[in-house]
Write a protein that holds these residues in place. Structure first.
Motif, PDB file in Angstrom:
ATOM      1  N   LEU A  66       1.213  -7.005  -5.602  1.00 45.18           N
ATOM      2  CA  LEU A  66       0.615  -5.565  -6.368  1.00 45.18           C
ATOM      3  C   LEU A  66       0.937  -4.450  -5.309  1.00 45.18           C
ATOM      4  CD1 LEU A  66      -1.716  -4.310  -8.003  1.00 45.18           C
ATOM      5  CD2 LEU A  66      -3.167  -5.032  -6.501  1.00 45.18           C
ATOM      6  N   VAL A  67       1.198  -3.132  -6.100  1.00 44.97           N
ATOM      7  CA  VAL A  67       1.220  -1.962  -5.136  1.00 44.97           C
ATOM      8  C   VAL A  67      -0.042  -1.340  -5.584  1.00 44.97           C
ATOM      9  CG1 VAL A  67       2.769  -0.036  -5.063  1.00 44.97           C
ATOM     10  CG2 VAL A  67       3.757  -2.135  -5.913  1.00 44.97           C
ATOM     11  N   VAL A  68      -0.465  -0.633  -4.844  1.00 48.84           N
ATOM     12  CA  VAL A  68      -1.569   0.284  -4.826  1.00 48.84           C
ATOM     13  C   VAL A  68      -1.223   1.497  -4.290  1.00 48.84           C
ATOM     14  CG1 VAL A  68      -3.366  -1.541  -4.921  1.00 48.84           C
ATOM     15  CG2 VAL A  68      -2.649  -0.623  -2.597  1.00 48.84           C
ATOM     16  N   GLU A  69      -2.020   2.802  -4.767  1.00 44.10           N
ATOM     17  CA  GLU A  69      -1.568   4.230  -4.482  1.00 44.10           C
ATOM     18  C   GLU A  69      -2.821   4.919  -4.741  1.00 44.10           C
ATOM     19  OE1 GLU A  69      -0.536   7.554  -3.448  1.00 44.10           O
ATOM     20  OE2 GLU A  69       1.177   6.137  -3.328  1.00 44.10           O
ATOM     21  N   ARG A  70      -3.286   5.485  -3.630  1.00 49.63           N
ATOM     22  CA  ARG A  70      -4.556   6.113  -3.517  1.00 49.63           C
ATOM     23  C   ARG A  70      -4.620   7.456  -4.592  1.00 49.63           C
ATOM     24  NH1 ARG A  70      -4.924   9.434   2.242  1.00 49.63           N
ATOM     25  NH2 ARG A  70      -3.259  10.621   1.960  1.00 49.63           N
ATOM     26  N   ALA A  71      -3.396   7.962  -4.695  1.00 49.73           N
ATOM     27  CA  ALA A  71      -3.206   9.032  -5.714  1.00 49.73           C
ATOM     28  C   ALA A  71      -3.375   8.807  -7.182  1.00 49.73           C
ATOM     29  CB  ALA A  71      -1.978   9.815  -5.573  1.00 49.73           C
ATOM     30  N   GLU A  72      -3.378   9.548  -7.763  1.00 48.89           N
ATOM     31  CA  GLU A  72      -3.874   9.243  -9.373  1.00 48.89           C
ATOM     32  C   GLU A  72      -2.533   9.168 -10.161  1.00 48.89           C
ATOM     33  OE1 GLU A  72      -6.559   8.171 -10.707  1.00 48.89           O
ATOM     34  OE2 GLU A  72      -7.618   8.689  -8.837  1.00 48.89           O
ATOM     35  N   GLY A  73      -1.341   9.411  -9.572  1.00 50.00           N
ATOM     36  CA  GLY A  73      -0.058   9.210 -10.213  1.00 50.00           C
ATOM     37  C   GLY A  73       0.920   9.471  -9.238  1.00 50.00           C
ATOM     38  N   LEU A  74       2.057   9.322  -9.577  1.00 50.19           N
ATOM     39  CA  LEU A  74       3.289   9.379  -8.863  1.00 50.19           C
ATOM     40  C   LEU A  74       3.622  10.883  -8.001  1.00 50.19           C
ATOM     41  CD1 LEU A  74       5.932   7.510 -11.102  1.00 50.19           C
ATOM     42  CD2 LEU A  74       4.761   6.725  -9.010  1.00 50.19           C
TER      43      LEU A  74
ATOM     44  N   VAL B 167       1.038  -1.082   0.104  1.00 51.28           N
ATOM     45  CA  VAL B 167      -0.091   0.134   0.246  1.00 51.28           C
ATOM     46  C   VAL B 167       0.916   1.127  -0.094  1.00 51.28           C
ATOM     47  CG1 VAL B 167      -1.811   1.087   1.198  1.00 51.28           C
ATOM     48  CG2 VAL B 167      -1.754  -1.306   1.456  1.00 51.28           C
ATOM     49  N   GLY B 168       0.897   1.903  -1.060  1.00 47.78           N
ATOM     50  CA  GLY B 168       1.986   3.142  -1.219  1.00 47.78           C
ATOM     51  C   GLY B 168       2.821   2.932  -2.311  1.00 47.78           C
ATOM     52  N   ALA B 169       2.839   3.685  -3.201  1.00 47.87           N
ATOM     53  CA  ALA B 169       3.810   3.751  -4.255  1.00 47.87           C
ATOM     54  C   ALA B 169       4.742   4.882  -4.350  1.00 47.87           C
ATOM     55  CB  ALA B 169       3.076   4.028  -5.716  1.00 47.87           C
ATOM     56  N   GLY B 170       5.221   5.046  -2.954  1.00 44.11           N
ATOM     57  CA  GLY B 170       6.557   6.165  -2.663  1.00 44.11           C
ATOM     58  C   GLY B 170       7.722   5.106  -2.899  1.00 44.11           C
ATOM     59  N   PRO B 171       8.956   5.798  -2.618  1.00 42.38           N
ATOM     60  CA  PRO B 171      10.150   5.073  -2.731  1.00 42.38           C
ATOM     61  C   PRO B 171      10.217   3.589  -1.763  1.00 42.38           C
ATOM     62  CG  PRO B 171      10.625   7.345  -2.310  1.00 42.38           C
ATOM     63  CD  PRO B 171       8.998   7.158  -2.201  1.00 42.38           C
ATOM     64  N   THR B 172       9.403   3.683  -0.960  1.00 43.77           N
ATOM     65  CA  THR B 172       9.352   2.437  -0.227  1.00 43.77           C
ATOM     66  C   THR B 172       8.728   1.467  -1.008  1.00 43.77           C
ATOM     67  OG1 THR B 172       9.333   3.756   2.025  1.00 43.77           O
ATOM     68  CG2 THR B 172       8.816   1.494   2.071  1.00 43.77           C
ATOM     69  N   GLY B 173       7.350   1.422  -1.221  1.00 48.39           N
ATOM     70  CA  GLY B 173       6.467   0.752  -1.932  1.00 48.39           C
ATOM     71  C   GLY B 173       7.373   0.003  -3.270  1.00 48.39           C
ATOM     72  N   LEU B 174       7.585   1.204  -4.106  1.00 48.82           N
ATOM     73  CA  LEU B 174       8.410   0.789  -5.292  1.00 48.82           C
ATOM     74  C   LEU B 174       9.555   0.060  -5.142  1.00 48.82           C
ATOM     75  CD1 LEU B 174       7.945   4.194  -6.856  1.00 48.82           C
ATOM     76  CD2 LEU B 174       6.620   2.170  -7.553  1.00 48.82           C
ATOM     77  N   THR B 175      10.404   0.183  -3.980  1.00 46.99           N
ATOM     78  CA  THR B 175      11.692  -0.294  -3.763  1.00 46.99           C
ATOM     79  C   THR B 175      11.126  -2.002  -3.537  1.00 46.99           C
ATOM     80  OG1 THR B 175      12.962   1.483  -3.237  1.00 46.99           O
ATOM     81  CG2 THR B 175      13.729  -0.925  -2.590  1.00 46.99           C
ATOM     82  N   LEU B 176      10.264  -2.154  -2.808  1.00 53.00           N
ATOM     83  CA  LEU B 176       9.937  -3.693  -2.098  1.00 53.00           C
ATOM     84  C   LEU B 176       9.092  -4.245  -3.496  1.00 53.00           C
ATOM     85  CD1 LEU B 176       9.378  -5.778  -0.156  1.00 53.00           C
ATOM     86  CD2 LEU B 176       7.124  -4.375   0.524  1.00 53.00           C
ATOM     87  N   GLY B 177       8.375  -3.575  -4.282  1.00 52.79           N
ATOM     88  CA  GLY B 177       7.940  -4.028  -5.506  1.00 52.79           C
ATOM     89  C   GLY B 177       8.953  -4.618  -6.288  1.00 52.79           C
ATOM     90  N   ILE B 178      10.075  -3.812  -6.765  1.00 57.88           N
ATOM     91  CA  ILE B 178      11.125  -4.256  -7.496  1.00 57.88           C
ATOM     92  C   ILE B 178      11.785  -5.669  -6.917  1.00 57.88           C
ATOM     93  CG2 ILE B 178      13.406  -3.702  -8.246  1.00 57.88           C
ATOM     94  CD1 ILE B 178      12.557  -0.673  -8.536  1.00 57.88           C
TER      95      ILE B 178
END
Length: 460
Positions: free
Chosen positions: A27-35, A6-17
């Protein structure tokens, strides 16, 4: 699904990678419409550069950013001094990256997002988590649109006001670092060179700074204002602020691209794990921005958790391995909170203390050192770079595997382990097993006893 992030900041994206390269269904989900659109966390410390090297994004990060400029101090429209922002550190074979990189956070996230997509990962934007329930088998997360998903584990990377943290009832304690109002903004400015970080001190410790953001045409404006000031984050408000504190005219601020206000504070979650839910990044710890520790500590959280989730979900490691995430990361986060507060208050110099190269896990239950007379790195320490028979260690470490230095027989045929016949001379005599996140997990005078450790971490 294995993991919901939950969250597509640096933390969530690093973990996703990290999970994507391990073949974990995440799956990474982000409440905002973009980065995230702003520059906020613009410093990439040396240890994080090593992480990004391993994840395959360092070249892109370097291309998108640049070095920190020397700061120039202004008074009444005249330059009255210069100083480097960081005390210099000498690079050597063991630590090839010693200078922090400057890159706007939005660009860091673009690089990480591109890498995640390249590895087959997915981010769903406009997906706001509103609640969750967990049981012995997994977690059900509910979204604002009425839908839900089920995952074996959930990772809260949704920031300091984390919805997920509140949903699982984990408290956060901390303190105000500074009662003054602060702001940060990305602006276009004329009348200043882009070779310096421009500092305009005001009265009573207030003031503003304008830093050229490497790789962009923007400046980051950072300001500390008197207590009780009502901040105006409009273009007109930013122009008035710049005109009040600098020799520039209001019209020299030609564009406002992003702005935010804050009051520096610390916060540390009481736990980093609640059942099948893990807290990472700002959801687990909130820092003063001074010293550039927040984003970097958050990336280290993800890097620590990623290999452990992969080991449990894909390699048959015992579920108890996941308990070591909190055991290792919470003390480090607490130390970084103290460090960033010290930098904010002028008690700690940026440089060696903020590079994060000295962080490790010497007291972890995953750390075993059986040598009788150890020299060089110890178990729990970051594994330095070096060369063995023409092979650079950081090249050998790159990837989701473990690396054994100084022996081959104990790991012959075992999946997920790469063996080199020796360790560099700088390590001293012995056998060293380097974890997937670049720390020495086990060390011994010989390989005796290594098999039991391998079984404990799920390598069979």
């Amino acid at each position: 699904m294995d993991v919901l992030i939950v969250g597509a900041g640096p933390t969530g994206l690093t973990l996703g990678i990290d999970l994507a390269r391990r073949g974990v269904d995440a799956l990474v989900v982000e409440r905002a419409e973009g980065l995230f659109p702003g520059s906020r966390g613009k410093g990439i410390q040396p240890r994080t550069q090593e992480v990004f090297d391993d994840l395959g994004v360092l070249d892109a990060i370097r291309a998108a950013g640049g070095p920190y400029p020397v700061s120039v101090i202004w008074k009444d429209g005249e330059r009255v001094g210069e100083r480097p922002m960081f005390e210099p550190l000498t690079a050597d074979e063991g630590a090839p990256y010693t200078e922090p990189l400057m890159i706007a956070q939005w660009r860091t996230q673009e690089v990480l997002y591109a890498r995640l997509v390249e590895l087959g990962g997915t981010v769903e934007f406009g997906r706001e988590v509103t609640g969750l329930e967990q049981d012995a088998e997994g977690v059900s997360a509910r979204f604002a649109d009425g839908t839900a998903v089920r995952a074996r584990y959930v990772v809260a990377a949704d920031g300091g006001r984390s919805t997920v943290r509140r949903a699982v009832g984990v408290g956060m304690t901390g303190e105000a670092v500074d009662p003054s109002p602060f702001l940060v903004a990305d602006v276009r400015v004329t009348g200043l060179d882009r070779e310096h970080w421009h500092v305009f001190p005001g009265a009573d410790g207030t003031g503003v700074m304008l830093c050229p953001l490497a790789g962009t045409d923007d400046f980051q404006l950072a300001g500390k204002l008197p207590e009780g000031t009502e901040l105006d984050l409009s273009l007109d408000g930013i122009r008035k602020l710049v005109a009040a504190y600098t020799h520039l005219d209001a019209e020299d601020v030609t564009e406002l691209r992003w702005a935010s206000d804050f009051r520096p504070r610390t916060g540390l979650a009481e736990r980093f794990r609640a059942g099948r839910v893990f807290l990472a990044g700002d959801a687990a710890h909130v820092h003063s921005p001074a010293g550039g520790q927040g984003l970097n500590t958050s990336v280290q959280d993800a890097y620590n958790l990623g290999w452990k989730l992969g080991a449990v979900l894909r390699d048959g490691a015992p579920e108890a391995l996941l308990d070591t995430y909190e055991e290792e990361r919470r003390p480090n986060a607490a130390a970084m909170l103290g460090l960033s507060t010290g930098v904010h208050r002028g008690e700690v110099q940026r440089g060696k203390a903020t590079a994060q190269l000295g962080l490790g896990y010497p007291g972890s239950s995953l750390t075993e050192d059986h040598r009788t007379d150890p020299t060089g790195p110890c178990a729990g320490d970051r594994a330095p770079d070096g060369t063995v028979a023409g092979t650079r260690l950081f090249d050998a470490f790159r990837g989701p595997h473990w690396t054994l230095l100084g022996a081959t027989a104990p790991v012959a045929g075992l999946p997920g382990v790469v063996a080199l016949p020796a360790a560099p001379e700088s390590y001293g005599p012995g056998v060293f097993l380097v974890r997937p996140d670049g720390y020495v997990g086990w060390a011994g005078d010989s390989a005796d006893g290594l098999g039991a450790y391998l079984a404990r971490v799920g390598i069979r």
